[in-house]
Design an enzyme around this catalytic site. Sequence first.
Site, PDB file in Angstrom:
ATOM      1  CE  LYS A  35      66.098  -0.308  24.795  1.00 21.12           C
ATOM      2  NZ  LYS A  35      67.350   0.378  24.431  1.00 21.12           N
ATOM      3  CE1 TYR A 256      36.790   6.500   6.279  1.00 25.44           C
ATOM      4  CE2 TYR A 256      38.259   4.964   7.403  1.00 25.44           C
ATOM      5  CZ  TYR A 256      37.094   5.705   7.380  1.00 25.44           C
ATOM      6  OH  TYR A 256      36.232   5.662   8.436  1.00 25.44           O
TER       7      TYR A 256
HETATM    8  C1  LIG Z   1      68.160  -0.696  23.972  1.00 27.72           C
HETATM    9  C2  LIG Z   1      69.581  -0.878  24.309  1.00 27.72           C
HETATM   10  C3  LIG Z   1      70.228  -2.063  23.996  1.00 27.72           C
HETATM   11  C4  LIG Z   1      69.584  -3.188  23.204  1.00 27.72           C
HETATM   12  O1  LIG Z   1      69.634  -2.864  21.835  1.00 27.72           O
HETATM   13  P1  LIG Z   1      69.099  -3.910  20.730  1.00 27.72           P
HETATM   14  O2  LIG Z   1      69.409  -3.236  19.438  1.00 27.72           O
HETATM   15  O3  LIG Z   1      67.630  -4.021  20.961  1.00 27.72           O
HETATM   16  O4  LIG Z   1      69.802  -5.168  20.941  1.00 27.72           O
HETATM   17  C5  LIG Z   1      71.537  -2.225  24.425  1.00 27.72           C
HETATM   18  N1  LIG Z   1      72.169  -1.243  25.110  1.00 27.72           N
HETATM   19  C6  LIG Z   1      71.574  -0.062  25.407  1.00 27.72           C
HETATM   20  C7  LIG Z   1      72.328   0.962  26.151  1.00 27.72           C
HETATM   21  C8  LIG Z   1      70.273   0.164  25.016  1.00 27.72           C
HETATM   22  O5  LIG Z   1      69.677   1.315  25.319  1.00 27.72           O
END
Ligand SMILES: *Cc1c(COP(=O)(O)O)cnc(C)c1O
Length: 364
Positions: A35, A256
């Site tokens: 994702k 800055y």
């Molecule tokens: C993003 C996600 C994961 C992966 O989580 P990590 O902490 O990156 O391993 C697993 N299951 C779901 C439903 C997620 O949304």
Amino acid sequence: MPRPILATIHTAALVHNLTRVRAAAPDARVWAIVKANAYGHGIERVFDGLRSADGFALLDLAEAQRLRALDWRGPTLLLEGCFDARDLELCSRLGLWHAVHCNEQIDMLAAHKTQLPHRVFLKMNSGMNRLGFTPERYRAAWTRLNALPQVEEISLMTHFSDADGPKGIAAQLKAFDSVTHDLPGERTLSNSAGALRHGDLLAERSDWIRPGIAVYGSAPDFPEHSAAEWGLQPTMTLASRIIGVQNLVAGDTVGYGSSFTAQGPLRIGVVACGYADGYPRHCTTGTPVLVNGVRTRMVGRVSMDMLTVDLTPVPDAGMGSEVTLWGQSPKESVLPIDEIAQAAGTVGYELMCALAQRVPVVVE
Ligand SMILES: *Cc1c(COP(=O)(O)O)cnc(C)c1O
């Protein structure tokens, strides 16, 4: 010549991390989570390194289409399911499996005219209180789905809120078990932290694990454990070069807000990397950085296109010297992204995902 900033995606590290996570759950199949454009790495760029995964899981139909365009024919799961009834058409056409977390999604399925029945992952809200049916409503949802001709197979899914911390997973696991113990179907419960920290507890219920961050070489429970302690390697390096040098005397300030004042003579390097590249502006004086592979510190504020580093530990550094903002340096030293995230009050996930569009990326 283009501005010297560059991100590198390390295919060998992706392969290594996937193997490492598999070893934590040897009997499970692995969804590589891609994702958010593979946690900012780019789906197309990580595909080669992750192609031995058993499946890919993500959120966006458009990202799922990109996987299919890479000729990935294997399991592909939409972790949040469909957002709209029309999405089901594409799920049918692309052979996507999808989560079902609310009654509205069951209504959409019930109304869907499909040739091929769907494989769905029924999500339980076992305590996270984000998506999913509460334990009390879970079996009714299962029964309803099970009666639909549009549904071919139901798998069981939940997500832990504290797999990375002291609260742990016991209460959520109990809620899940008490409702699902006699239901058929494959189970998927663990993210990276669940798989790495609670593998023994979860072994029986892990037909599939869902690691994301560990695959990308960041520790899900930093600073309790570092990525190196988990045997993980950085998959993204952000590197640049020194494009200016200043010799300060006591009392001179940098950048800055004049937030840093030299206590004595000090050579500083100006690095072509700023917050518009995705380097967090919340990092302040003391944030670690590598120059020619040698660890030193940032000084002063991060500006849009530049940041400044103390060259004291690297007297031979100067114009054009290699700077590693996070990841692997050419000198084979490593600067964990988790340390930079911590200095910015955030997590490695956010830094990876926020790598800016303007940064050129290469895959090696
Ligand atoms: C993003 C996600 C994961 C992966 O989580 P990590 O902490 O990156 O391993 C697993 N299951 C779901 C439903 C997620 O949304």
